[in-house]
Design a protein around this motif. Structure first.
Motif, short mmCIF file in Angstrom:
data_model
loop_
_atom_site.label_atom_id
_atom_site.label_comp_id
_atom_site.label_asym_id
_atom_site.label_seq_id
_atom_site.Cartn_x
_atom_site.Cartn_y
_atom_site.Cartn_z
N GLU A 1 -85.23 18.85 65.38
CA GLU A 1 -84.21 18.98 66.65
C GLU A 1 -82.87 19.48 66.25
N GLN A 2 -82.66 19.39 65.15
CA GLN A 2 -81.27 19.85 64.60
C GLN A 2 -81.12 21.40 64.31
N ARG A 3 -82.48 21.88 64.02
CA ARG A 3 -82.52 23.22 63.72
C ARG A 3 -82.04 24.11 64.80
N THR A 4 -81.35 25.26 64.37
CA THR A 4 -80.88 26.05 65.25
C THR A 4 -82.10 27.09 65.62
N PRO A 5 -82.03 27.78 66.77
CA PRO A 5 -82.77 28.51 67.19
C PRO A 5 -82.97 29.78 66.12
N ALA A 6 -81.90 30.38 65.64
CA ALA A 6 -82.19 31.13 64.64
C ALA A 6 -82.99 30.79 63.38
N GLU A 7 -82.73 29.64 62.84
CA GLU A 7 -83.61 29.09 61.93
C GLU A 7 -85.11 29.24 62.08
N GLN A 8 -85.46 28.96 63.54
CA GLN A 8 -86.67 28.83 63.76
C GLN A 8 -87.30 30.19 63.91
N ARG A 9 -86.35 31.27 64.66
CA ARG A 9 -86.90 32.53 64.60
C ARG A 9 -87.09 33.02 63.09
#
Length: 114
Positions: free
Chosen positions: A88-96
């Motif tokens: 849940e702490q991961r940023t959307p940029a990391e996920q992309r």
């Protein structure tokens, strides 16, 4: 505040101590009797038992006593709450970026098989 925060807090508090982390790392390999767990440490057995009690109270380990021998095991899924929270702490940029990395690996594998 998510419902699992109390469980997360207990797990993080239990794992804050290096002795308890070492015990969890050992138990990740297989269950062990208390004397095996105590062997690498220079502390008295009652001190190790306190550490085990904290891990058990946090729901990380379980123990069974057969006669005079206590066997301690890592509870399956006990650390999943950490995985959920960290995810849940991961940023959307990391996920992309992760999705892009997966796409590129699959593309390379596909091209290699052609």
């Amino acid at each position: 505040m998510p419902q699992y925060y109390a469980e997360l807090d207990a797990v993080l508090r239990a794992l804050a101590d290096p002795t308890r982390r070492a015990v969890v790392e050992r138990l990740a390999k297989s269950p062990a009797i208390v004397s095996e767990l105590a062997a690498p440490f220079t502390m008295a057995l009652p001190s190790l038992m306190q550490h085990l009690r904290i891990l058990e109270d946090a729901g990380i380990v379980t123990s069974e006593k057969h006669g005079r021998v206590r066997t301690v095991s890592l509870r399956p899924g006990a650390l999943d709450v950490l995985h959920v929270w960290l995810g849940e702490q991961r940023t959307p940029a990391e996920q992309r970026a992760d999705r892009l990395g997966i796409h590129l690996v699959r593309r390379q594998q596909k091209e290699a098989h052609q």
